[in-house]
Design an enzyme around this catalytic site. Structure first.
Site, PDB file in Angstrom:
ATOM      1  N   ALA A  66      -1.776   0.847   3.547  1.00  0.00           N
ATOM      2  CA  ALA A  66      -1.828   2.188   4.111  1.00  0.00           C
ATOM      3  C   ALA A  66      -1.676   2.075   5.625  1.00  0.00           C
ATOM      4  CB  ALA A  66      -3.147   2.846   3.743  1.00  0.00           C
ATOM      5  N   GLY A 109      -3.009  -0.974   0.199  1.00  0.00           N
ATOM      6  CA  GLY A 109      -2.449   0.181  -0.520  1.00  0.00           C
ATOM      7  C   GLY A 109      -1.065  -0.096  -1.078  1.00  0.00           C
ATOM      8  N   GLU A 112      -1.778  -1.768  -4.242  1.00  0.00           N
ATOM      9  CA  GLU A 112      -2.278  -0.747  -5.183  1.00  0.00           C
ATOM     10  C   GLU A 112      -1.131   0.087  -5.746  1.00  0.00           C
ATOM     11  OE1 GLU A 112      -5.240   0.720  -2.383  1.00  0.00           O
ATOM     12  OE2 GLU A 112      -6.798   0.279  -3.862  1.00  0.00           O
ATOM     13  N   GLU A 132      -8.171  -5.479   2.947  1.00  0.00           N
ATOM     14  CA  GLU A 132      -9.111  -4.432   3.386  1.00  0.00           C
ATOM     15  C   GLU A 132     -10.429  -5.008   3.876  1.00  0.00           C
ATOM     16  OE1 GLU A 132      -7.139  -4.182   0.809  1.00  0.00           O
ATOM     17  OE2 GLU A 132      -6.553  -2.115   0.385  1.00  0.00           O
TER      18      GLU A 132
END
Ligand code: DAK
Length: 258
Positions: A66, A109, A112, A132
């Site tokens: 992200a 992300g 993911e 993360e």
């Protein structure tokens, strides 16, 4: 002019292509990009000409996570009110098969997003990780859940707690990806496999995908009941009649997706 700012979308030979397109920042996923991705998937899902969707990234990453710049100043209440995971959750409702073609980094992300695909083909030099933990946060878009269901607790712990990056070969050995491919052949091989799926009866493909996903969430008993209903349902299709008739008549079937 394309209506997309952060992705490139195209369609060819029964395949729908979604390419993450922010190569300068390694396809870091910002919020408008999530909206574009979800909308593009849903449009392909409604498009009868598209049988299989391929997701990839432009440049030297699939996606490096992200967008850290965008979220660095966010507070918990901002995120709660944004409620953006609801949008992300819609990816789980896509009915057509989705193949991720991963090159370079698939991190946070980005990993993911890759785990939302039904199958993953990766370049041999791809790397996967959940960094993360190094940022003082944790995965929030399914990482701890999807990875654990896929590879089991011990391996998922190693991956998620260390924040280390793992190679495509490791990902292959642990069953995260389907194929590790020479980088220059990644798209060609992915398309070849996608075309094979595109030639199959679409309703069978749709209900097999749905049933496999239920196997992940349901108990064996519930999953078996679900599978059975889908099995019966296919006997209401024209393609079942055609497929079995063609076998008996020793000819190639012509499937219509009905
Ligand atoms: N965000 C923003 N910019 C990024 C980025 C990221 N995640 N990753 C890379 N970039 C930018 C870099 O800042 C750099 O920009 P400039 O300095 O050129 O302006 C450019 O991309 C090239 O990166 P590097 O210069 O760092 O390239 P290197 O080859 O040296 O390093 C790297 C590549 C992938 C190792 C490194 O870029 C890196 O560590 N990137 C960050 C990886 C990371 O920590 N990712 C996890 C982020 S947390 C959500 C869904 C999901 C999530 C949150 C919410 N919702 C649906 C609400 C998930 C959270 C995360 O993913």
């Amino acid at each position: 002019m394309s209506k997309h700012e952060y992705i490139a979308v195209s369609e060819r030979d029964g395949l729908g292509f979604i390419e993450l397109n922010r190569p300068k920042v390694l396809n870091a996923i910002n919020r408008p990009m999530v909206s574009e991705i979800v909308e593009a998937f849903e449009e392909f899902d409604r498009n009868d000409n598209v049988k299989v969707i391929i997701l990839s990234g432009k440049g030297r990453a699939f996606a490096a996570g992200a967008d850290i710049d965008e979220m660095s100043e966010d507070g918990a209440i901002d995120l709660e009110l944004l409620n953006q995971f609801t949008e992300w959750d819609r990816l789980a409702w896509i009915k057509k098969p989705v193949i991720g073609a991963v090159q370079g980094f698939a991190l946070g992300g980005g990993f993911e997003l890759a785990l939302c695909c039904d199958m993953l083909f990766a370049a041999e030099d791809a790397s996967f990780g959940f960094p993360e933990v190094n940022l003082g946060v944790m995965p929030g878009a399914g990482g701890t859940q999807r990875l654990t269901k896929l590879i089991g607790k011990s391996r998922a712990m190693e991956w998620l707690l260390s924040g280390d990056r793992f190679t495509a070969l490791q990902a292959l050995e642990w069953g995260v990806i389907n194929r590790a491919i020479a980088p220059e052949l990644l798209m060609e091989e992915t398309e070849k496999f996608a075309k094979k799926l595109a030639s199959k009866p679409p309703l069978s493909i749709r209900l097999i995908k749905e049933s496999v996903h239920k196997a992940v969430d349901y108990s064996l008993y519930e999953g078996m009941q679900y599978e059975r209903k889908n099995f019966y349902l296919l006997f209401a299709s024209e393609d079942q009649k055609e497929g079995m008739k063609a076998f008996v008549e020793k000819r190639k079937p012509h499937f219509k997706g009905k």
